[in-house]
Design an enzyme around this catalytic site. Structure first.
Site, PDB file in Angstrom:
ATOM      1  N   LYS A 101      42.945  40.021  54.535  1.00 25.11           N
ATOM      2  CA  LYS A 101      43.870  39.577  53.482  1.00 25.11           C
ATOM      3  C   LYS A 101      43.322  39.985  52.120  1.00 25.11           C
ATOM      4  O   LYS A 101      42.305  39.475  51.665  1.00 25.11           O
ATOM      5  CB  LYS A 101      44.075  38.058  53.495  1.00 25.11           C
ATOM      6  N   GLU A 144      30.125  35.513  50.906  1.00 23.74           N
ATOM      7  CA  GLU A 144      29.609  36.182  49.702  1.00 23.74           C
ATOM      8  C   GLU A 144      30.297  35.516  48.524  1.00 23.74           C
ATOM      9  O   GLU A 144      31.482  35.750  48.282  1.00 23.74           O
ATOM     10  CB  GLU A 144      29.959  37.678  49.726  1.00 23.74           C
ATOM     11  N   CYS A 151      30.452  39.612  40.812  1.00 27.00           N
ATOM     12  CA  CYS A 151      29.761  38.406  41.292  1.00 27.00           C
ATOM     13  C   CYS A 151      28.292  38.430  40.907  1.00 27.00           C
ATOM     14  O   CYS A 151      27.710  37.405  40.594  1.00 27.00           O
ATOM     15  CB  CYS A 151      29.907  38.300  42.799  1.00 27.00           C
ATOM     16  N   GLU A 210      29.892  30.202  36.202  1.00 30.62           N
ATOM     17  CA  GLU A 210      30.289  31.612  36.279  1.00 30.62           C
ATOM     18  C   GLU A 210      31.580  31.809  35.465  1.00 30.62           C
ATOM     19  O   GLU A 210      32.597  31.192  35.759  1.00 30.62           O
ATOM     20  CB  GLU A 210      30.534  31.977  37.742  1.00 30.62           C
TER      21      GLU A 210
HETATM   22  P1  NAP Z   1      38.839  33.199  45.107  1.00 28.83           P
HETATM   23  O1  NAP Z   1      39.812  32.464  44.309  1.00 28.83           O
HETATM   24  O2  NAP Z   1      37.831  32.444  45.875  1.00 28.83           O
HETATM   25  O3  NAP Z   1      39.681  34.142  46.077  1.00 28.83           O
HETATM   26  C1  NAP Z   1      39.067  35.012  47.001  1.00 28.83           C
HETATM   27  C2  NAP Z   1      40.043  35.283  48.119  1.00 28.83           C
HETATM   28  O4  NAP Z   1      40.272  34.077  48.860  1.00 28.83           O
HETATM   29  C3  NAP Z   1      41.405  35.728  47.646  1.00 28.83           C
HETATM   30  O5  NAP Z   1      41.934  36.651  48.562  1.00 28.83           O
HETATM   31  C4  NAP Z   1      42.187  34.431  47.663  1.00 28.83           C
HETATM   32  O6  NAP Z   1      43.575  34.612  47.709  1.00 28.83           O
HETATM   33  C5  NAP Z   1      41.652  33.798  48.927  1.00 28.83           C
HETATM   34  N1  NAP Z   1      41.820  32.354  49.043  1.00 28.83           N
HETATM   35  C6  NAP Z   1      42.073  31.441  48.071  1.00 28.83           C
HETATM   36  N2  NAP Z   1      42.113  30.206  48.606  1.00 28.83           N
HETATM   37  C7  NAP Z   1      41.888  30.330  49.941  1.00 28.83           C
HETATM   38  C8  NAP Z   1      41.792  29.407  51.033  1.00 28.83           C
HETATM   39  N3  NAP Z   1      41.918  28.107  50.856  1.00 28.83           N
HETATM   40  N4  NAP Z   1      41.531  29.892  52.272  1.00 28.83           N
HETATM   41  C9  NAP Z   1      41.356  31.213  52.470  1.00 28.83           C
HETATM   42  N5  NAP Z   1      41.434  32.132  51.476  1.00 28.83           N
HETATM   43  C10 NAP Z   1      41.687  31.699  50.227  1.00 28.83           C
HETATM   44  O7  NAP Z   1      37.991  34.209  44.243  1.00 28.83           O
HETATM   45  P2  NAP Z   1      38.566  35.268  43.217  1.00 28.83           P
HETATM   46  O8  NAP Z   1      38.897  34.556  41.977  1.00 28.83           O
HETATM   47  O9  NAP Z   1      39.564  36.125  43.860  1.00 28.83           O
HETATM   48  O10 NAP Z   1      37.276  36.195  43.013  1.00 28.83           O
HETATM   49  C11 NAP Z   1      36.274  35.858  42.151  1.00 28.83           C
HETATM   50  C12 NAP Z   1      35.121  35.177  42.838  1.00 28.83           C
HETATM   51  O11 NAP Z   1      34.627  36.003  43.888  1.00 28.83           O
HETATM   52  C13 NAP Z   1      33.959  34.990  41.910  1.00 28.83           C
HETATM   53  O12 NAP Z   1      33.437  33.706  42.060  1.00 28.83           O
HETATM   54  C14 NAP Z   1      32.963  36.028  42.353  1.00 28.83           C
HETATM   55  O13 NAP Z   1      31.649  35.734  42.040  1.00 28.83           O
HETATM   56  C15 NAP Z   1      33.209  36.103  43.802  1.00 28.83           C
HETATM   57  N6  NAP Z   1      32.757  37.382  44.353  1.00 28.83           N
HETATM   58  C16 NAP Z   1      31.629  37.391  45.130  1.00 28.83           C
HETATM   59  C17 NAP Z   1      31.140  38.575  45.634  1.00 28.83           C
HETATM   60  C18 NAP Z   1      29.891  38.602  46.470  1.00 28.83           C
HETATM   61  O14 NAP Z   1      29.662  39.595  47.144  1.00 28.83           O
HETATM   62  N7  NAP Z   1      29.074  37.558  46.467  1.00 28.83           N
HETATM   63  C19 NAP Z   1      31.822  39.770  45.372  1.00 28.83           C
HETATM   64  C20 NAP Z   1      32.975  39.740  44.581  1.00 28.83           C
HETATM   65  C21 NAP Z   1      33.434  38.511  44.084  1.00 28.83           C
HETATM   66  P3  NAP Z   1      44.343  34.787  46.279  1.00 28.83           P
HETATM   67  O15 NAP Z   1      43.688  35.861  45.536  1.00 28.83           O
HETATM   68  O16 NAP Z   1      45.676  35.187  46.631  1.00 28.83           O
HETATM   69  O17 NAP Z   1      44.245  33.459  45.623  1.00 28.83           O
END
Ligand code: NAP
Ligand code: MG
Length: 496
Positions: A201, A275, A309, A407
């Site tokens: 997804k 991650e 991240c 963050e």
């Molecule tokens: P997010 O809100 O956690 O969303 C990540 C993914 O999860 C999206 O596809 C989101 O869908 C989906 N999602 C949301 N709620 C969910 C649920 N309850 N169950 C399953 N999936 C769900 O994060 P983001 O704002 O997209 O990305 C930023 C974050 O990612 C930051 O905190 C960053 O540090 C972290 N990140 C970490 C890494 C690493 O390798 N450690 C790499 C890149 C990013 P929607 O987008 O449609 O809401």
């Protein structure tokens, strides 16, 4: 004399057409991509419209204009995707030799390279990141990941120390919007190399490159059902990870959602890799090569608008050089061009969504309230429309401030100072996160001593945000667990 034939004839079958180019961005018209009006899902090898009525818009964050409507997958779509992945796993993919699986991965890698310009432009339009980055970083690295894991597919017994390598089954993979193609590659390449099949997804704000990737998978004739892609928001992500037909969950995203997923899958017998977020410290000792360290800070926090991240969002400066260093850094930041992501001279593109723009602006308000001095630079005014934040440096902040602890996920650098290596290490480790840090010093012994004492998954020495498919990546504590990349990236997809 006749012109020699181009090495790769232009692919007319898969060339996209662009509708309404001028409305989207003045520079889009020069680029060979088309965006379809509607997108569905990729299930069992077919691009399908989706079984429900729900859809959402994806926008170009550089203008705010809608690019396309995308179907939101519900239970019936996710059931179909998981069933296709199961069948493909049990009947085809897990039965192929590693050598044969590797051939498909090599084909994907090569085709990604060949169509890299198209992917780069589409990614830049949907995500807002500068074309220079999609072209020089995201796409080359995504292809490199497929090449790297293609090479592992027939050598898995080295990863299992001689035991017969066994796949887990169906992997549910949920990815964020900051590196849509790169995260897709980090997820799909090791899963396929190890004989697993996938339901992926993409993030709601950046679905388009994954849908172009689905076309590429048809082109390379990947067996149907080996990779399935369902679009939607968090609710769809929840359906995917909680599906009883899934054996493994690989998630990249925020710590908050990672925690929710862990609660959802607790006791379900699924393997998981998380991650999550970060608040990386970039530690600059007085004996570092300061101009190089300035470049490292710029790469650390202004690359990809700070939507990284592992961003070096906390700068820890040895007190004796702090004033001089911040002056040099500001001079450098004044040369950064903020603007049209499709302009190849742009250094800082658009913030990915209006929601993320508001989050960053709220953090800047909190910073001001907590007493920070907020300095914003850049070589030009950002465009009047779209979502932009100028590169921002916060000084006068304390270790306990919200902007130092949380963050922000934007182009915002919080600057702190230290007097001794122990103080630098203590401050860097004083965070709930533990993803990545940087250490800058001409003294190797100091670099190693500091690196060993840092409580995080990745440490860069005299560099920042450097990636290679052979290097494992991942965090500790609230930054998650499990590794992606390298031989360690295979283990989470193999039965122990
Ligand atoms: P997010 O809100 O956690 O969303 C990540 C993914 O999860 C999206 O596809 C989101 O869908 C989906 N999602 C949301 N709620 C969910 C649920 N309850 N169950 C399953 N999936 C769900 O994060 P983001 O704002 O997209 O990305 C930023 C974050 O990612 C930051 O905190 C960053 O540090 C972290 N990140 C970490 C890494 C690493 O390798 N450690 C790499 C890149 C990013 P929607 O987008 O449609 O809401
Ligand atoms: Mg978008």
């Amino acid at each position: 004399m006749d012109n020699p034939a181009p090495p790769h004839p232009p692919d007319t079958r898969h060339r996209l057409r662009l509708a309404g180019a001028l409305e989207l961005s003045p520079s889009i018209e020069k680029h060979p991509v088309t965006i379809h009006e509607r997108y569905g899902h990729f299930i069992n090898g077919e691009l399908v419209p989706g079984q429900g009525d729900e859809s959402f818009a994806t926008v170009n964050p550089a203008t705010g204009a809608t690019l396309a409507q995308v179907a939101a997958a519900g239970q019936a779509d996710v059931d179909a995707a998981v069933a296709a992945a199961r069948k493909a796993h049990d009947e085809v993919w897990s039965k192929l030799s590693g050598l044969e699986r590797g051939k498909y991965l090599f084909r994907i890698a090569r085709r990604l390279q060949e169509r890299s310009r198209e992917f780069s432009v589409l990614e830049t339009i949907d995500n807002g990141k500068p074309i220079r980055e999609t072209r020089d970083v995201d796409l080359p690295l995504a292809a490199a990941h497929f090449f790297y894991y293609a090479g592992w597919a027939d050598k898995l017994s080295y990863a299992t120390r001689g035991a017969p390598p066994r796949s887990l089954g169906v992997a549910a993979q949920v990815i964020p919007w900051n590196f849509p193609m790169l995260m897709l590659a980090w997820k799909i390449a090791p899963a396929l190399a190890t004989g697993n099949t996938v339901v992926l997804k993409p993030a709601e704000t950046t679905p388009l490159s994954a849908m172009l990737f689905a076309e590429l998978l048809q082109e390379v004739e990947l067996p149907p059902g080996v990779v399935n892609i369902v679009n939607g928001a968090g609710a769809t992500g929840n359906l995917v990870v909680s599906h009883p037909g899934v054996n493994k969950v690989a998630f990249t995203g925020s710590t908050e959602v990672g925690r929710a997923i862990m609660r959802t899958i607790a006791g379900a017998g699924k393997r998981a890799t998380m991650e999550l977020g970060g608040k990386g410290a970039n530690i600059i000792y007085a004996d570092a090569a300061l101009d190089q360290a300035v470049e490292g800070c710029v790469d650390g926090i202004f690359f990809n608008q700070g939507h990284v991240c592992c961003a070096g969002s906390r700068l820890l400066l040895e007190e004796s050089i702090a004033e001089d260093f911040i002056a040099r850094l500001k001079r450098r930041v004044e040369t950064l061009r903020v603007g049209d992501p499709l302009d190849k001279n742009t250094d800082v593109g658009a913030i990915n969504s209006q929601g993320q723009l508001r989050t960053i602006e709220r953090y800047l308000e909190i910073g001001r309230e907590e007493g920070a001095t907020v300095w914003q630079g850049g070589a030009c005014e950002p465009p009047g429309s779209g979502y932009f934040v100028r590169p921002t440096i916060l000084t006068g902040v304390q270790q306990s401030d919200t902007v130092v602890r949380e963050e922000i996920f934007g182009p915002v650098l919080a600057c702190l100072t230290f007097r001794t290596p122990d103080e630098a290490i203590a401050k860097a480790n004083d965070s709930e996160y533990g993803l990545a840090c940087g250490v800058w010093s001409e003294k190797t012994s100091k670099v190693f001593r500091t690196a060993h004492a840092l409580n995080c998954g990745v440490v860069w020495a005299n560099g920042y945000n450097l990636f290679d498919p052979s290097s494992p990546f991942g965090g500790v504590r609230h930054s998650g667990f499990g590794r992606e990349g390298g031989i360690a990236g295979l283990w989470p997809y193999l039965e122990a």
